[in-house]
Design a protein around this motif. Sequence first.
Motif, PDB file in Angstrom:
ATOM      1  N   GLU A 111      -6.767  -6.979  11.163  1.00 25.88           N
ATOM      2  CA  GLU A 111      -6.317  -6.725   9.793  1.00 25.88           C
ATOM      3  C   GLU A 111      -7.450  -7.036   8.823  1.00 25.88           C
ATOM      4  O   GLU A 111      -8.411  -7.722   9.171  1.00 25.88           O
ATOM      5  CB  GLU A 111      -5.116  -7.621   9.459  1.00 25.88           C
ATOM      6  N   PRO A 112      -7.355  -6.537   7.573  1.00 21.94           N
ATOM      7  CA  PRO A 112      -8.340  -6.931   6.567  1.00 21.94           C
ATOM      8  C   PRO A 112      -8.313  -8.438   6.355  1.00 21.94           C
ATOM      9  O   PRO A 112      -7.334  -9.113   6.689  1.00 21.94           O
ATOM     10  CB  PRO A 112      -7.860  -6.182   5.314  1.00 21.94           C
ATOM     11  N   SER A 113      -9.387  -8.976   5.779  1.00 23.83           N
ATOM     12  CA  SER A 113      -9.445 -10.414   5.547  1.00 23.83           C
ATOM     13  C   SER A 113      -8.290 -10.851   4.675  1.00 23.83           C
ATOM     14  O   SER A 113      -7.870 -10.153   3.765  1.00 23.83           O
ATOM     15  CB  SER A 113     -10.763 -10.773   4.866  1.00 23.83           C
ATOM     16  N   THR A 114      -7.734 -12.012   4.956  1.00 23.14           N
ATOM     17  CA  THR A 114      -6.547 -12.471   4.259  1.00 23.14           C
ATOM     18  C   THR A 114      -6.679 -13.929   3.874  1.00 23.14           C
ATOM     19  O   THR A 114      -7.532 -14.654   4.368  1.00 23.14           O
ATOM     20  CB  THR A 114      -5.294 -12.335   5.156  1.00 23.14           C
TER      21      THR A 114
ATOM     22  N   VAL B  67       4.014  -9.868   0.245  1.00 18.94           N
ATOM     23  CA  VAL B  67       2.686  -9.416   0.655  1.00 18.94           C
ATOM     24  C   VAL B  67       2.110  -8.653  -0.532  1.00 18.94           C
ATOM     25  O   VAL B  67       2.815  -7.897  -1.192  1.00 18.94           O
ATOM     26  CB  VAL B  67       2.737  -8.497   1.891  1.00 18.94           C
TER      27      VAL B  67
ATOM     28  N   LEU C   3      -3.929  -9.483   0.879  1.00 14.21           N
ATOM     29  CA  LEU C   3      -4.839  -8.631   1.628  1.00 14.21           C
ATOM     30  C   LEU C   3      -5.943  -8.109   0.717  1.00 14.21           C
ATOM     31  O   LEU C   3      -5.685  -7.717  -0.427  1.00 14.21           O
ATOM     32  CB  LEU C   3      -4.088  -7.455   2.249  1.00 14.21           C
TER      33      LEU C   3
ATOM     34  N   VAL D 210      -1.793  -7.059  -2.531  1.00 16.11           N
ATOM     35  CA  VAL D 210      -3.216  -6.731  -2.462  1.00 16.11           C
ATOM     36  C   VAL D 210      -3.960  -7.579  -3.487  1.00 16.11           C
ATOM     37  O   VAL D 210      -3.490  -7.766  -4.613  1.00 16.11           O
ATOM     38  CB  VAL D 210      -3.446  -5.239  -2.744  1.00 16.11           C
TER      39      VAL D 210
ATOM     40  N   SER E  46       2.506  -6.051   7.577  1.00 19.23           N
ATOM     41  CA  SER E  46       2.660  -7.478   7.290  1.00 19.23           C
ATOM     42  C   SER E  46       4.050  -7.793   6.764  1.00 19.23           C
ATOM     43  O   SER E  46       4.635  -8.832   7.092  1.00 19.23           O
ATOM     44  CB  SER E  46       1.599  -7.918   6.272  1.00 19.23           C
TER      45      SER E  46
ATOM     46  N   ALA F 219      -1.626  -1.869   6.202  1.00 18.97           N
ATOM     47  CA  ALA F 219      -1.597  -3.281   6.595  1.00 18.97           C
ATOM     48  C   ALA F 219      -0.532  -4.042   5.816  1.00 18.97           C
ATOM     49  O   ALA F 219       0.110  -4.953   6.350  1.00 18.97           O
ATOM     50  CB  ALA F 219      -2.973  -3.917   6.378  1.00 18.97           C
ATOM     51  N   VAL F 220      -0.333  -3.683   4.549  1.00 22.76           N
ATOM     52  CA  VAL F 220       0.722  -4.309   3.751  1.00 22.76           C
ATOM     53  C   VAL F 220       2.085  -4.056   4.392  1.00 22.76           C
ATOM     54  O   VAL F 220       2.898  -4.975   4.548  1.00 22.76           O
ATOM     55  CB  VAL F 220       0.711  -3.774   2.303  1.00 22.76           C
TER      56      VAL F 220
ATOM     57  N   ARG G  25       1.254 -13.343   1.788  1.00 24.32           N
ATOM     58  CA  ARG G  25      -0.025 -12.968   2.371  1.00 24.32           C
ATOM     59  C   ARG G  25      -0.753 -12.047   1.408  1.00 24.32           C
ATOM     60  O   ARG G  25      -0.180 -11.091   0.884  1.00 24.32           O
ATOM     61  CB  ARG G  25       0.205 -12.257   3.701  1.00 24.32           C
TER      62      ARG G  25
END
Length: 368
Positions: free
Chosen positions: A340-343, A178, A352, A180, A319, A315-316, A350
Amino acid sequence: MLKRDKDGAEAGVDGGTPTASIADVAAAAGVSRQTVSNVLNAPHRVREETRRRVEAAITALGYQPNRAAQALRAQTSRVIGIRIESIQIDSLTTVHDRFLHALAEAVQAIDHHLLVFAADDPDDEIGTYTRLHRTGAVDAFVLYGIDEDDVRPRQMLHLGAPFATFGRTGHDTDHLWVDVDDETGGAAVAQHLVARGHRRIGFVGWPEGSSVGDRRVAGLRGVLDKHDLLGECAGLDLRGQDEIANGVTLGGILLDRPAPPTAVVAASDTLAVGVVQAARARGLVVGRDLAVVGFDDTPTAGVFDLSSVRQPIEAVARSIVRALQPHLPAGGTPPQPETEPSTSEVFAGRLLAPTLVVRASSAAATPR
């Protein structure tokens, strides 16, 4: 003193009051002991009405399951391990601390615990993972601070232990990760500054080769290129270690140029604070005479009224735990679904999106 009954509940001795056993809960709820066990360990297997009845009996009787006995029977430690980063002097970055806190909460939500340990170097880190995995002390691992050419994921694949990484390498098709979207963050900063009329935008970043720093400046340059501003920004890209002192030095070099930038983007809040200090030392008012934007949105950014790109660290963490859960020996109850934020899904990972938090340091239009 307490002793354990055969069902794994605690029972008082020496005159103490015994607590309820799993058999007591089953009798009170009118179900089998296996159903109670399923409610505790695999609630998705139980009908909602039955699960609520069992949970009500557990609450009424004050039943406390013996997690150690459960773990022994299931051959699982219910523990996830992670190496803690060493403290960086002259750095304001608290992303690691935020991540550890968020990860501990996410792990607790699936009835596991987080084990943190220190290591001198990557070899020592992998050696510790190996010992913990082979002794059964830890079910899975989370690797932090993954960079482009990081060898640790390959070593973990060879070890055969379940793991997920915060960050990406150049070959992440074979393990869970995961990360950013730092490039999107850099682009958001550039769009923000261009919209306010800035055409000479400088960048103070980490040495080239840092995948995170390189992605941030790549996003910035992509937007500058679309607006035909790369020529005007040529020579305004300086690099150094993530320290306030370097931010002061590099920011000063940019501001002393015959044609200095009207805005400076820093790869971190640490460097951004250094740029702010350099500007103030030259009698400039940040937010009026010079726009400054950082990354990571540390608490210091709020103190300095500094615009900054905020990473969705919580969120990270969630996830990563969701990705690991199917690979854990005991499974567990997943964290509750939420927005969750858009992914975007990339390979086994994933990505984020971060968020630009605009404050006074960059809110004004370009100085004339």
